[in-house]
Structure formats: structure tokens, C-alpha cells
Design a protein around this motif. Structure first.
Motif, PDB file in Angstrom:
ATOM      1  N   ALA A   1      -5.294   6.766   1.285  1.00 57.18           N
ATOM      2  CA  ALA A   1      -4.467   5.493   1.607  1.00 57.18           C
ATOM      3  C   ALA A   1      -4.067   4.614   0.380  1.00 57.18           C
ATOM      4  CB  ALA A   1      -5.547   4.558   2.341  1.00 57.18           C
ATOM      5  N   ASP A   2      -5.033   4.777  -0.809  1.00 56.78           N
ATOM      6  CA  ASP A   2      -4.928   4.154  -1.991  1.00 56.78           C
ATOM      7  C   ASP A   2      -3.786   4.730  -2.816  1.00 56.78           C
ATOM      8  OD1 ASP A   2      -6.556   1.994  -1.454  1.00 56.78           O
ATOM      9  OD2 ASP A   2      -8.320   2.867  -2.198  1.00 56.78           O
ATOM     10  N   THR A   3      -3.335   6.059  -2.328  1.00 59.66           N
ATOM     11  CA  THR A   3      -2.489   6.765  -3.490  1.00 59.66           C
ATOM     12  C   THR A   3      -0.993   7.123  -2.710  1.00 59.66           C
ATOM     13  OG1 THR A   3      -3.070   9.008  -2.391  1.00 59.66           O
ATOM     14  CG2 THR A   3      -4.434   8.199  -4.378  1.00 59.66           C
ATOM     15  N   VAL A   4      -0.799   6.829  -1.532  1.00 56.49           N
ATOM     16  CA  VAL A   4       0.462   7.256  -0.763  1.00 56.49           C
ATOM     17  C   VAL A   4       1.075   5.879  -0.206  1.00 56.49           C
ATOM     18  CG1 VAL A   4      -0.344   9.636  -0.454  1.00 56.49           C
ATOM     19  CG2 VAL A   4      -0.758   7.702   1.390  1.00 56.49           C
ATOM     20  N   ASP A   5       2.142   5.956   0.272  1.00 54.38           N
ATOM     21  CA  ASP A   5       2.528   4.990   1.179  1.00 54.38           C
ATOM     22  C   ASP A   5       1.873   4.825   2.650  1.00 54.38           C
ATOM     23  OD1 ASP A   5       4.240   3.436   3.094  1.00 54.38           O
ATOM     24  OD2 ASP A   5       6.316   4.033   2.002  1.00 54.38           O
TER      25      ASP A   5
ATOM     26  N   LYS B   1       3.623   5.861   5.705  1.00 56.58           N
ATOM     27  CA  LYS B   1       3.784   7.161   5.999  1.00 56.58           C
ATOM     28  C   LYS B   1       2.702   7.846   6.538  1.00 56.58           C
ATOM     29  CE  LYS B   1       7.413   7.964   2.833  1.00 56.58           C
ATOM     30  NZ  LYS B   1       8.108   8.620   1.419  1.00 56.58           N
ATOM     31  N   LEU B   2       1.219   7.594   6.184  1.00 55.58           N
ATOM     32  CA  LEU B   2      -0.035   7.810   6.358  1.00 55.58           C
ATOM     33  C   LEU B   2      -0.234   7.703   7.755  1.00 55.58           C
ATOM     34  CD1 LEU B   2      -2.604   9.537   5.745  1.00 55.58           C
ATOM     35  CD2 LEU B   2      -3.514   7.370   4.687  1.00 55.58           C
ATOM     36  N   LEU B   3      -0.031   6.334   8.057  1.00 60.42           N
ATOM     37  CA  LEU B   3      -0.171   5.970   9.502  1.00 60.42           C
ATOM     38  C   LEU B   3       0.682   6.573  10.468  1.00 60.42           C
ATOM     39  CD1 LEU B   3      -0.386   2.187   9.056  1.00 60.42           C
ATOM     40  CD2 LEU B   3      -2.274   3.603   9.684  1.00 60.42           C
ATOM     41  N   LEU B   4       1.998   7.049  10.128  1.00 63.93           N
ATOM     42  CA  LEU B   4       2.821   7.768  11.089  1.00 63.93           C
ATOM     43  C   LEU B   4       2.210   9.143  11.365  1.00 63.93           C
ATOM     44  CD1 LEU B   4       6.620   7.040   9.971  1.00 63.93           C
ATOM     45  CD2 LEU B   4       5.695   6.724  12.201  1.00 63.93           C
TER      46      LEU B   4
ATOM     47  N   ARG C   1      -4.832   1.645   8.092  1.00 62.15           N
ATOM     48  CA  ARG C   1      -4.550   0.712   9.051  1.00 62.15           C
ATOM     49  C   ARG C   1      -5.009  -0.499   8.445  1.00 62.15           C
ATOM     50  NH1 ARG C   1      -2.497   0.780  14.422  1.00 62.15           N
ATOM     51  NH2 ARG C   1      -3.110  -1.386  15.463  1.00 62.15           N
ATOM     52  N   ASN C   2      -6.271  -0.672   8.597  1.00 59.49           N
ATOM     53  CA  ASN C   2      -6.961  -1.881   7.896  1.00 59.49           C
ATOM     54  C   ASN C   2      -6.580  -2.421   6.672  1.00 59.49           C
ATOM     55  OD1 ASN C   2      -8.312  -1.761  10.560  1.00 59.49           O
ATOM     56  ND2 ASN C   2     -10.210  -0.679   9.322  1.00 59.49           N
ATOM     57  N   ALA C   3      -6.452  -1.390   5.664  1.00 57.68           N
ATOM     58  CA  ALA C   3      -5.876  -1.871   4.308  1.00 57.68           C
ATOM     59  C   ALA C   3      -4.510  -2.545   4.330  1.00 57.68           C
ATOM     60  CB  ALA C   3      -6.193  -0.509   3.316  1.00 57.68           C
ATOM     61  N   SER C   4      -3.851  -2.178   5.322  1.00 54.58           N
ATOM     62  CA  SER C   4      -2.081  -2.525   5.478  1.00 54.58           C
ATOM     63  C   SER C   4      -2.404  -3.977   5.794  1.00 54.58           C
ATOM     64  CB  SER C   4      -1.657  -1.738   6.572  1.00 54.58           C
ATOM     65  OG  SER C   4      -1.323  -0.387   5.983  1.00 54.58           O
ATOM     66  N   ILE C   5      -3.156  -4.529   6.513  1.00 51.92           N
ATOM     67  CA  ILE C   5      -3.184  -5.890   6.820  1.00 51.92           C
ATOM     68  C   ILE C   5      -3.077  -6.907   5.706  1.00 51.92           C
ATOM     69  CG2 ILE C   5      -4.476  -7.690   8.089  1.00 51.92           C
ATOM     70  CD1 ILE C   5      -5.823  -5.473   9.916  1.00 51.92           C
ATOM     71  N   ALA C   6      -3.573  -6.702   4.717  1.00 54.83           N
ATOM     72  CA  ALA C   6      -3.288  -7.728   3.493  1.00 54.83           C
ATOM     73  C   ALA C   6      -2.332  -7.828   2.969  1.00 54.83           C
ATOM     74  CB  ALA C   6      -4.321  -7.464   2.372  1.00 54.83           C
ATOM     75  N   ARG C   7      -1.281  -6.883   3.393  1.00 55.30           N
ATOM     76  CA  ARG C   7       0.224  -6.668   2.770  1.00 55.30           C
ATOM     77  C   ARG C   7       1.152  -7.429   3.738  1.00 55.30           C
ATOM     78  NH1 ARG C   7       0.504  -2.153  -0.597  1.00 55.30           N
ATOM     79  NH2 ARG C   7       2.775  -2.211  -0.451  1.00 55.30           N
TER      80      ARG C   7
ATOM     81  N   LEU D   1       7.504  -0.482  10.593  1.00 52.04           N
ATOM     82  CA  LEU D   1       6.892  -1.218   9.773  1.00 52.04           C
ATOM     83  C   LEU D   1       7.690  -1.062   8.240  1.00 52.04           C
ATOM     84  CD1 LEU D   1       3.003  -0.538  10.102  1.00 52.04           C
ATOM     85  CD2 LEU D   1       4.249  -2.847  10.810  1.00 52.04           C
ATOM     86  N   PRO D   2       7.680  -2.018   7.391  1.00 52.64           N
ATOM     87  CA  PRO D   2       7.933  -1.848   6.028  1.00 52.64           C
ATOM     88  C   PRO D   2       7.365  -0.810   5.247  1.00 52.64           C
ATOM     89  CG  PRO D   2       6.822  -3.706   6.107  1.00 52.64           C
ATOM     90  CD  PRO D   2       6.739  -3.117   7.309  1.00 52.64           C
ATOM     91  N   ALA D   3       8.065  -0.276   4.080  1.00 48.41           N
ATOM     92  CA  ALA D   3       7.188   0.697   3.485  1.00 48.41           C
ATOM     93  C   ALA D   3       5.933   0.082   2.817  1.00 48.41           C
ATOM     94  CB  ALA D   3       8.250   1.190   2.035  1.00 48.41           C
ATOM     95  N   LEU D   4       4.950   0.809   2.524  1.00 49.04           N
ATOM     96  CA  LEU D   4       3.584   0.149   1.950  1.00 49.04           C
ATOM     97  C   LEU D   4       3.447   1.057   0.742  1.00 49.04           C
ATOM     98  CD1 LEU D   4       1.788  -0.795   5.399  1.00 49.04           C
ATOM     99  CD2 LEU D   4       3.118  -2.592   3.594  1.00 49.04           C
ATOM    100  N   PRO D   5       3.888   1.120  -0.086  1.00 46.37           N
ATOM    101  CA  PRO D   5       3.453   2.012  -1.444  1.00 46.37           C
ATOM    102  C   PRO D   5       2.552   1.347  -2.164  1.00 46.37           C
ATOM    103  CG  PRO D   5       5.725   0.719  -1.967  1.00 46.37           C
ATOM    104  CD  PRO D   5       5.119   0.571  -0.283  1.00 46.37           C
ATOM    105  N   PRO D   6       1.707   2.298  -2.908  1.00 46.63           N
ATOM    106  CA  PRO D   6       0.596   1.423  -3.861  1.00 46.63           C
ATOM    107  C   PRO D   6       1.209   0.634  -4.674  1.00 46.63           C
ATOM    108  CG  PRO D   6       0.578   4.129  -3.785  1.00 46.63           C
ATOM    109  CD  PRO D   6       1.734   3.627  -3.095  1.00 46.63           C
ATOM    110  N   LEU D   7       0.422  -0.408  -4.953  1.00 46.04           N
ATOM    111  CA  LEU D   7       0.828  -1.431  -6.047  1.00 46.04           C
ATOM    112  C   LEU D   7       0.063  -0.941  -7.336  1.00 46.04           C
ATOM    113  CD1 LEU D   7       0.389  -4.534  -3.786  1.00 46.04           C
ATOM    114  CD2 LEU D   7       2.400  -3.401  -4.129  1.00 46.04           C
ATOM    115  N   GLY D   8       0.968  -1.811  -8.407  1.00 45.10           N
ATOM    116  CA  GLY D   8       0.348  -1.549  -9.659  1.00 45.10           C
ATOM    117  C   GLY D   8       0.880  -0.269 -10.488  1.00 45.10           C
ATOM    118  N   GLU D   9       0.519  -0.136 -11.786  1.00 39.59           N
ATOM    119  CA  GLU D   9       1.113   0.727 -12.478  1.00 39.59           C
ATOM    120  C   GLU D   9       0.021   2.000 -12.807  1.00 39.59           C
ATOM    121  OE1 GLU D   9       2.267  -1.031 -16.054  1.00 39.59           O
ATOM    122  OE2 GLU D   9       4.013  -2.281 -15.343  1.00 39.59           O
ATOM    123  N   GLN D  10      -1.254   1.705 -12.614  1.00 37.60           N
ATOM    124  CA  GLN D  10      -2.271   2.589 -12.899  1.00 37.60           C
ATOM    125  C   GLN D  10      -2.772   3.146 -11.582  1.00 37.60           C
ATOM    126  OE1 GLN D  10      -4.568   1.964 -16.211  1.00 37.60           O
ATOM    127  NE2 GLN D  10      -2.645   0.998 -17.233  1.00 37.60           N
TER     128      GLN D  10
END
Length: 433
Positions: A98-102, A105-108, A153-159, A218-227
Motif C-alpha cells: 500500500a505504500d508503493t502503489v496507487d 488500484k490496490l483496493l479495486l 483502506r485505512n491508510a487512504s482515509i488521511a488523504r 475514488l480519486p487516484a491515491l498514488p504514493p506521495l514524496g520523491e523517495q
């Protein structure tokens, strides 16, 4: 936020969401619905209204079918273990994924996987296969998909909602799930004699289609940040555990849940209490009341989440909620009247709801987005594993000291350990947003 616990700004890369206007009058005390003004969160939450009940239909149908085939409670227990192991493994791995992909898409993918397994449950039931092995394989597959799904699912709530609305969002989600825990089994008990066991699986599969459609919107939820890492292996999972160990408030939020659930969850003793302490009320009635008590209290807590969801001292809210849980459980253990016992269990459920709301908010607000999936994976394991450890502990203690003494002692132990932890480690009580 307590600056001593965070070296980075967790929401610096998250798009700003405008705060909701304050509520006035009696509405301040009722369920806090501010997050439902966010269309994306509203879609995600609305889908759980249907699936919370549908998932419980399958949760009842699987052990019922296994028992009908084997006439053995031991096999029902083995099936539970068959579901627990893949759920734990895939929750940890799923958090890293969940920290490496949209995350959308993983939820789908995972919701489609859960729906397909429910459909396969229906196929095996209507075909008259009567194979425990097939049931256990399907259960393991379904729980693996759930393990992958839950952290994302749970991590997406903060977005989807701003920081100050995280407690309210957690309360909304927990209320729906707890309502499902009450209504789902009751509905299953009514429907099985009318439409048969296979239909329960089919209803669950159809309900999951609602979830898939909601996630698709839902909107796309890709990873944030450059690293952000593009891998999701054991090294990334270990990095999540290191992150927890380096942030005391996160570690303490997990410890608080372990204290409450392992030392204070008395459900393993409900059958013995129903047969001995509350037998005069009817063993069946007493057992149903005991199992319903905590979920009913949690639903009540959610319906009045406006009374606590705006609190900013999240650490203190967790501490007092766990202490309140322990006191209510101890009082329940000392009760001889079934309806008084129900009141104390409901009070414990309210305290548990408050604890869930603010522990969840801490995990989402005190962590950076690139770590949220892994933290939610650990959270899923703790939530699933804690009560099972409690079953072993309380079952053993009940056989040695008696059920009432074991329950009351466990509740008092929760209070003592939680207060000692709060006194000796200040990070949790200092934490606020």
C-alpha cells in the motif's frame, strides 16, 4: 502535535482540505458527520454500510457449514486458524504494498478478489460439495485478500479528510462495522431457515459489488514524496517496524491496544458465565446478551461521537478510554444481574469505541504518508491477534480462578498497567494535534 515525537510534518505532501464549519446546538453531541461532506470519503464510507452486514453473513455461514459437515467444534476452530494465518501474513505484506502503489488500484483488485471468493463460497454450497478442505482454502484466500485490503483502506482515509476530522472519520467507520457485528449475525439467523445457507454467500458477493463501484469512483491515491520505494519485500516490512520503534507515540498506541484486548477482553468466558452465573435468565438468552453487549455499546458511542471527536489531546483520550474499558470490564465481572452486566459491557464498548477512534487517528496523523500502509498492516494484525490471545489467557485463568474472578482481575490489571505506562512514559499523554 508534540514536536518531540515528530521530526517531519506528516501532512506536508498531502493536498490541503478545507475545514468544515463548526456545528451548533444539539448536533454537537450527536454523531460527528463532518467527513461525509467530503465526496470521496462519503463514497468509501457508504459502501461499508452494505458490506458490513454482508461480510457478517459469510462470517456466520462458514462456521455453520463446517459444523453441519463435521459436527465438530474443533474443525470450526481449525478453520478460524486457517483464516488467521494468511490474514496476518498478507496484512503485513499488504501494508508495504500500500505504500508503493496507487491505493485506489490496490483496493479495486482486493475488493474484486474478496467478491470472487464469496461467489466461490456460493458455488461450492449450491453444488453440495461438502468439503471442509475446500471451505478452509476459500477462507484462507478470502482472508489473504482482506489482509491486503485493510491497510490500504485505512491508510487512504488521511488523504480524503483533513487531520482534525480523522477522529470523526474513524468513528463513522467503526460505528458501521460494529453495527454490522450486531445486525449481521441476527439477520443470518433469521435468513438461514428461510432462504438457506448458500444464499448468504451470494448476498455477500452482491454487496461487495457496491464496494467495488464506490472504490472505482475514488480519486487516484498514488504514493506521495520523491523517495518512495517501489519494492514491497521483507526489508520494507522491517522498515515499518523500525519506524514504529523510533516513534514512541506510535509504539504506545499499539501497546495500549494490546493491554486492553489481551488483559481485558472476556469473551472466552461468556459461555461459562451464561451457563453458571446467568443461568436463571436462560442460557441461550444470556449468551446472546453477553456477546451483543460490547458491540451495542460501541454503536452507541459512535452515534454520539460528537461528544469526543473534536478533542485534540489524542494521547489522553486513549489513556482514559483504556482505563474506562478496564473499569467497566471489572465491574461486569462482579455483576450477578444480567441486565446490569449488559450495562457494564455496553460501557466497555463505548470506551473501546473512543480508544479505537483516537488510536486510529494517531496512526494516521503521527506518521508520514509513505509509512501509513505498513503501520495499518501492523494495526490489522494487532486488532486480529489481541482478542485471540485474550481467549487463551482468560480461558486458562477462568478454569483456575473461576470466570467472574478472571474477568474482574483482568479488568483491574488493565487499569493498573495502563496507568503505570502513562506515568512512566510521557510520550502518549503529551501527544496532541
Amino acid at each position: 502535535m508534540d514536536t518531540s515525537e515528530s521530526s517531519t510534518e506528516p501532512h506536508s505532501a498531502t493536498p490541503a482540505l478545507a475545514p468544515s464549519p463548526p456545528r451548533r446546538g444539539w448536533r454537537r453531541w450527536a454523531m460527528d458527520t463532518r467527513p461525509l461532506r467530503r465526496p470521496a470519503f462519503r463514497r468509501l464510507w457508504s459502501s461499508t454500510i452494505v458490506t458490513a452486514v454482508g461480510s457478517q453473513l459469510t462470517a456466520v455461514a462458514v462456521p455453520k457449514q463446517i459444523y453441519d459437515i463435521t459436527h465438530s467444534s474443533a474443525w470450526v476452530g481449525y478453520a478460524s486458524l486457517a483464516g488467521l494465518v494468511p490474514m496476518v501474513v498478507f496484512a503485513l505484506w499488504g501494508g508495504a504494498v500500500a505504500d508503493t502503489v496507487d491505493r485506489r488500484k490496490l483496493l479495486l483488485v482486493t475488493n474484486i478478489g474478496i467478491a470472487v471468493t464469496s461467489l466461490l463460497f456460493w458455488v461450492q454450497a449450491v453444488s453440495g460439495l461438502e468439503s471442509v478442505v475446500v471451505l478452509m482454502v476459500l477462507l484462507a484466500l478470502q482472508q489473504a485478500f482482506f489482509g491486503l485490503n485493510s491497510p490500504a483502506r485505512n491508510a487512504s482515509i488521511a488523504r480524503l479528510v483533513p487531520t482534525e476530522e480523522l477522529p470523526a472519520a474513524n468513528a463513522l467507520g467503526s460505528t458501521v462495522m460494529q453495527t454490522g457485528l450486531v445486525a449481521g449475525p441476527l439477520l443470518a439467523g433469521v435468513l438461514i431457515p428461510v432462504i438457506g445457507l448458500p444464499a448468504l454467500y451470494l448476498i455477500d458477493a452482491l454487496a461487495l459489488c457496491v464496494t467495488v463501484w464506490a472504490v472505482f469512483r475514488l480519486p487516484a491515491l498514488p504514493p506521495l514524496g520523491e523517495q518512495v520505494s517501489r519494492r514491497a519485500g521483507w526489508r520494507e516490512i522491517a522498515a515499518g517496524f523500525r519506524y514504529i520503534s523510533l516513534h514512541k507515540v506510535l509504539l504506545l498506541s499499539f501497546v495500549a491496544d494490546i493491554i486492553a484486548m489481551v488483559l481485558g477482553m472476556p469473551r472466552a468466558l461468556f459461555p461459562q458465565l451464561a451457563a453458571e452465573t446467568y443461568a436463571s435468565y436462560g442460557e441461550g438468552l444470556a449468551l446472546g446478551v453477553l456477546f451483543a453487549g460490547i458491540p451495542v455499546g460501541a454503536v452507541i458511542g459512535g452515534l454520539f461521537s460528537g461528544t469526543f471527536s473534536r478533542a485534540r489531546r489524542h494521547g489522553w483520550m486513549v489513556i482514559w478510554a483504556v482505563v474506562g474499558w478496564g473499569l467497566a470490564v471489572a465491574a461486569f465481572g462482579l455483576s450477578r444481574n444480567l441486565w446490569v452486566a449488559l450495562g457494564f459491557l455496553a460501557a466497555a464498548g463505548i470506551a473501546d469505541m473512543v480508544s479505537m477512534v483516537f488510536r486510529g487517528a494517531i496512526l494516521l496523523s503521527a506518521a508520514t504518508d509513505e509509512m501509513r500502509g505498513r503501520l495499518q498492516g501492523v494495526f490489522t494484525v494487532v486488532v486480529a491477534g489481541g482478542p485471540r490471545l485474550a481467549d487463551v489467557l482468560h480461558g486458562t485463568a477462568g478454569s483456575i480462578f473461576g470466570p467472574r474472578a478472571a474477568v474482574a482481575g483482568g479488568g483491574l490489571l488493565v487499569v493498573a498497567v495502563m496507568l503505570a505506562l502513562a506515568a512512566t512514559v510521557p510520550a502518549l499523554r503529551r501527544y496532541r494535534i
